[in-house]
Design an enzyme around this catalytic site. Structure first.
Site, PDB file in Angstrom:
ATOM      1  N   LYS A 214       0.862  -1.176   0.000  1.00 30.12           N
ATOM      2  CA  LYS A 214       0.000   0.000   0.000  1.00 30.12           C
ATOM      3  C   LYS A 214       0.902   1.230   0.000  1.00 30.12           C
ATOM      4  O   LYS A 214       1.944   1.241   0.662  1.00 30.12           O
ATOM      5  CB  LYS A 214      -0.880  -0.036   1.260  1.00 30.12           C
TER       6      LYS A 214
ATOM      7  N   SER B  73      -9.641   1.426   2.979  1.00 29.47           N
ATOM      8  CA  SER B  73      -8.790   2.208   2.112  1.00 29.47           C
ATOM      9  C   SER B  73      -7.716   1.411   1.364  1.00 29.47           C
ATOM     10  O   SER B  73      -7.131   1.919   0.421  1.00 29.47           O
ATOM     11  CB  SER B  73      -8.098   3.292   2.930  1.00 29.47           C
TER      12      SER B  73
ATOM     13  N   SER C 222      -9.637  -0.907   7.278  1.00 26.45           N
ATOM     14  CA  SER C 222      -9.094  -0.692   5.934  1.00 26.45           C
ATOM     15  C   SER C 222      -8.338  -1.866   5.308  1.00 26.45           C
ATOM     16  O   SER C 222      -7.985  -1.800   4.135  1.00 26.45           O
ATOM     17  CB  SER C 222      -8.181   0.533   5.921  1.00 26.45           C
TER      18      SER C 222
END
Lengths: 97, 489
Positions: B79, B154, B178
């Site tokens: 990420k 996310s 997330s």
């Protein structure tokens, strides 16, 4: 239960604290949205929390110390590498005074 | 099966048996990444040279007859909020669009020590604020199971990449669901470890008392392998727990006889899609057939977790994000004549709508006159939420629930209503508030879309979670399903 009302003036004040410059349209939108969101937060007031200790952190740790020994930091050149503006080995910003 | 869809442990076996080389694995995954990227769009940055370099190191080690680690030569992705030395780290924000970290996050160092090769940095909601990855300042990532739907967020890029065969595994971060909510939306395994188990050093801070890095993988075995690599104390993170993690492979035993599983009734309330409920109850029924002892339990303060979270997280964020001032690194507007207007214009243009909304919310909650009513109140509610879990874990080893009350939704469906978007994290947020670990594993489909089962454990109870998840997985076919992404390859 106290009803939150946030005015446009409140939004302007908070934006200044947060160093955000909002457009007129953003001020209107955030006034409405923050009222909705904080209205939902009012739910918490239904809960009696007298005598409840606050939890700022879930792990039972405090004062994590390490030895006070010098070690190499980031070289100046590398530290300045991402700066939007630098000069003479320093960050450059607009005039302050 | 195609190499790009294999698990790390299956690839490792082939590498050790010399049936395939790490270079072949790297090329297969890189080719897949290229082929599906135009439609899925998981990546902000790709690093094929790093993948190939790690592969050749693994191949050389194998050729020398050395023993390789379980993740050696395995292409993985991160990420884009984990700092990678020399590789752009953007948080999917204009503010950090050109930021090149001068150091590696601890998790990055640990994966490098394992010999795993970075294939790229993954799209996300800007600064990890969001539940659909629609808040990326760059582009939308699609759900590989249905391109008209969001991957969740996310960590949307992380789950989409793993589901679409673009990386064998990924690391995501979980502040309020997330990792788990997107893992559930895209049919992969996602673990949020106990707060403090994995170092946050080099993770761009969102809400420091909640943030935790965790694995996104194709099955539970890979989850254990990746957790082995990243868990453990780090002197560079003062909130890292002084806990010696076990070898998580040892919990991969398909036996849950007598395991006590609690079903929190508040997680099956209003807003839960009836078909998602059916799938999740079937999954729990199967665990009962496998020998678990299942009973209902109450976590009475559940409904207060979401409002408390949306005070605590934005409050911490407003403080953490104060560092973006256009001076040391990141974006700065041109032409400001004084320093305060430079700060204000830089932050207004550098941050997107959701980030500004949360900075406003957090600043308000911390401002003079409102601190006690909002922030302090939320911290007290947090104590009560943790207390609910402590009580439940006196009677149960694990708690089981849906990961998300619905399957993935369509783009734009919740974008204009922040509150509706926040509600999609109802089942995952209490876990962050309490600091406990939880996993989402695939447990079936509703309307052709993946559904996730969430298993929550005691602090540092990852072993029990992995054992139960493994037992369930071995008895079901869901983790072997792949989306039918039709692309020219």
């Amino acid at each position: 239960m106290a009803l939150v009302t946030i005015s446009k003036a409140d939004v302007e004040h908070v934006a200044l604290l947060a160093r955000l410059e909002l457009t007129e349209e953003e001020k209107e939108r955030y006034t409405q949205q923050l009222n909705n969101i904080l209205g939902y937060m009012e739910k918490m007031n239904a809960l009696d929390t007298a005598g409840v200790e606050p939890t700022a952190h879930v792990l039972p740790m405090q004062n994590v110390f390490r030895e006070d020994a010098a070690r190499p930091g980031l070289p100046r050149e590398l530290a300045l590498h991402n700066a939007p503006q630098a000069q003479d080995g320093m960050y450059k910003v607009p005039r302050i005074v | 099966m195609d190499l790009h869809y294999m698990t790390a442990h299956a690839i490792h076996k082939l590498l050790v048996a010399r049936e395939v080389s790490a270079a072949e694995v790297a090329e297969a995954v890189l080719a897949r990444l290229e082929a599906v990227e135009p439609v899925v769009r998981s990546f902000v940055t790709t690093t094929p040279e790093l993948t190939r370099a790690a592969a050749s190191r693994a191949d050389e080690a194998i050729a020398r007859g050395e023993r390789i680690t379980p993740l050696a030569g395995i292409p993985m992705a991160l990420k884009d909020n984990m700092c990678t030395k020399g590789v752009r780290t953007t948080c999917s924000s204009r503010m950090l669009e050109n930021f090149i970290p001068p150091y590696d996050a601890t998790v990055v160092v640990r994966l490098a020590e394992q010999g795993s090769g970075l294939i790229g940095k993954l799209n996300m909601d800007e600064f990890a604020m969001g539940s659909s990855t629609e808040n990326s300042r760059f582009f939308n990532t699609k759900n590989p199971w249905d391109l008209e739907r969001v991957p969740g967020g996310s960590s949307g890029g992380a789950v989409a990449a793993v589901a679409a065969g673009q990386a064998v595994f990924a690391l995501g971060s979980d502040t309020g669901g997330s990792i788990r909510q997107p893992a559930s939306f895209c049919g992969v395994v996602g673990l949020k470890p106990t707060y403090g188990l994995v170092s946050r050093y080099g993770l761009v801070a969102f809400a420091s008392s909640l943030d935790q890095i965790g694995p996104v993988t194709r099955d539970v075995t890979d989850c254990a392998l990746v957790l082995n690599a990243i868990a453990g104390h780090d002197p560079m993170d003062s909130t890292s727990a002084g806990y010696q993690p076990p070898d998580y492979r040892e919990c991969l035993v398909p036996d849950i006889k007598g395991l006590r599983i609690g079903i929190p009734r508040e997680y099956f309330g209003q807003g839960l899609d009836p078909d998602v409920e059916r799938v999740v109850r079937e999954a729990i029924g199967l665990m009962e057939e496998l020998g678990a002892v299942v009973d209902e339990v109450s976590l009475p303060h559940t409904e207060y977790a979401l409002p408390a979270y949306y005070i605590v997280a934005p409050a911490e964020a407003s403080s953490n994000l104060a560092r973006y001032d256009g001076v040391g690194y990141g974006f700065r507007v041109e032409g400001a004549t004084d320093v305060v207007s430079m700060y204000m214009k830089t932050r207004s243009e550098g941050f997107g709508q959701e980030v500004k909304r949360r900075i406003m919310l957090g600043t308000y909650a911390l401002s003079s006159g409102y601190y006690d009513a909002y922030y302090l109140k939320a911290l007290k509610v947090r104590t009560l939420i943790r207390g609910d879990f402590d009580q439940a874990f006196k009677k149960f080893d694990l708690l089981a629930s849906p990961t998300s009350p619905t399957v993935s939704f369509k783009f734009g469906e919740r974008a204009d209503n922040p509150l509706a978007m926040y509600l999609s994290d109802l089942c995952t947020i209490p876990v962050n508030m309490a600091g406990i670990p939880a996993i989402s594993i695939p447990c079936g489909f509703s309307q052709g879309l993946p559904v996730g089962l969430q298993l929550m454990g005691k602090p540092f109870g990852e072993e029990t979670i992995l054992r139960a998840a493994y037992a369930y997985e071995q008895a079901t076919p869901w983790h072997r399903r792949r989306p039918s992404l039709e692309v020219q390859q």
